[in-house]
Design a protein around this motif. Sequence first.
Motif, PDB file in Angstrom:
ATOM      1  N   UNK A 179      -1.221   8.617  -5.104  1.00 30.36           N
ATOM      2  CA  UNK A 179      -1.530   7.797  -4.095  1.00 30.36           C
ATOM      3  C   UNK A 179      -3.140   7.109  -3.681  1.00 30.36           C
ATOM      4  N   UNK A 180      -3.396   6.357  -3.649  1.00 28.48           N
ATOM      5  CA  UNK A 180      -5.085   5.680  -3.010  1.00 28.48           C
ATOM      6  C   UNK A 180      -5.749   4.979  -2.162  1.00 28.48           C
ATOM      7  N   UNK A 181      -6.336   4.481  -1.731  1.00 31.44           N
ATOM      8  CA  UNK A 181      -6.517   3.590  -0.907  1.00 31.44           C
ATOM      9  C   UNK A 181      -6.599   2.329  -1.615  1.00 31.44           C
ATOM     10  N   UNK A 182      -6.463   1.357  -1.656  1.00 31.64           N
ATOM     11  CA  UNK A 182      -6.934   0.380  -1.783  1.00 31.64           C
ATOM     12  C   UNK A 182      -8.040  -0.289  -1.420  1.00 31.64           C
ATOM     13  N   UNK A 187      -5.691  -7.606  -0.475  1.00 30.47           N
ATOM     14  CA  UNK A 187      -4.344  -7.660   1.236  1.00 30.47           C
ATOM     15  C   UNK A 187      -4.000  -6.263   1.445  1.00 30.47           C
ATOM     16  N   UNK A 188      -3.783  -5.212   0.360  1.00 29.88           N
ATOM     17  CA  UNK A 188      -3.383  -3.953   0.693  1.00 29.88           C
ATOM     18  C   UNK A 188      -3.831  -2.758   1.581  1.00 29.88           C
ATOM     19  N   UNK A 189      -2.974  -1.675   2.146  1.00 29.10           N
ATOM     20  CA  UNK A 189      -3.886  -0.700   2.506  1.00 29.10           C
ATOM     21  C   UNK A 189      -3.766   0.244   1.647  1.00 29.10           C
ATOM     22  N   UNK A 227       1.674  -1.485   7.258  1.00 24.74           N
ATOM     23  CA  UNK A 227       0.487  -1.296   6.318  1.00 24.74           C
ATOM     24  C   UNK A 227       1.155  -1.994   5.330  1.00 24.74           C
ATOM     25  N   UNK A 228       0.419  -3.090   4.409  1.00 24.62           N
ATOM     26  CA  UNK A 228       0.798  -3.233   3.501  1.00 24.62           C
ATOM     27  C   UNK A 228       1.137  -2.417   1.657  1.00 24.62           C
ATOM     28  N   UNK A 229       1.421  -2.236   1.027  1.00 21.47           N
ATOM     29  CA  UNK A 229       0.865  -1.004  -0.296  1.00 21.47           C
ATOM     30  C   UNK A 229       1.909  -1.931  -0.673  1.00 21.47           C
TER      31      UNK A 229
END
Length: 266
Positions: A179-182, A187-189, A227-229
């Motif tokens: 995982x990684x920061x958007x 529009x994502x987290x 969150x929006x993932x």
Amino acid sequence: MLEEDMDDQWLQTVAMEFNIPITCYLTPFNSDPPHHFINKFRLRWFSPIVEVKLCGHATLAAAHTLFTSGLVDSDIIEFVTLSGILTAKRSSSVPKNGKGQESYYIELNLPNIPIAQFNSSEATMISNALGVDHATVIDIKTTAANDLLVVLPSARHVVDAQPKFETIQNCATRGIIITGIAPPESEFDFYSRFFYPKLGFNEDSVCGSGHCALARHWCNQLGKCDFVAYSASMRGGVVKVHVDEQEQRVLLQGKACTVMEGTLLL
């Protein structure tokens, strides 16, 4: 698929024959007359090679199938599973594209999967298995589901990872989540990918159970609960995530559509 008199061997055989990440089976919890509508079901999930304890994607599909089939008369369905009682809640439906078709979100109430710090001495081996530079691994955690959660610097690192599935299969854990920061302009987290060759498939398209662990990590990192993932697999997918800290649950929202119907001959 409705599970009636099929034993576990048949359930596993059918899942192997379908050869998709997860095949799920439903059994009405109480199908005795005079009850026509049933809102509680037993639910089990099988990968091509093993039964699993939790799968969000297949639960979403099961709920969608029940909502659209007319078998339930409620906007809430209960599932009795190896992970306890799970619920699926249908939002109010609205017309889609002006054609009279219904469009709605389904919210799954799933267990929170705790995470803990992992022994960093194995970071080099793990980064090699993921095909990423060792220096780009920010953190490694282990989940209560026996997966590794590997944090990378950015969404781009998640997308560019070149996993070595044979090496991942030889790891002591069940699978690896990255995982990684958007990007700020998106529009994502956060972005993520899920590698589970031990379960019979290399990469899951959108893994609900993985988000039950990711939710806790990003809640701690970003200091928020909503969150929006984005799941950055080849197929890709968007998941709305809410962490219920009081109840220690994770709520996932998504949409589903029926793409195929058929009859299985045994």
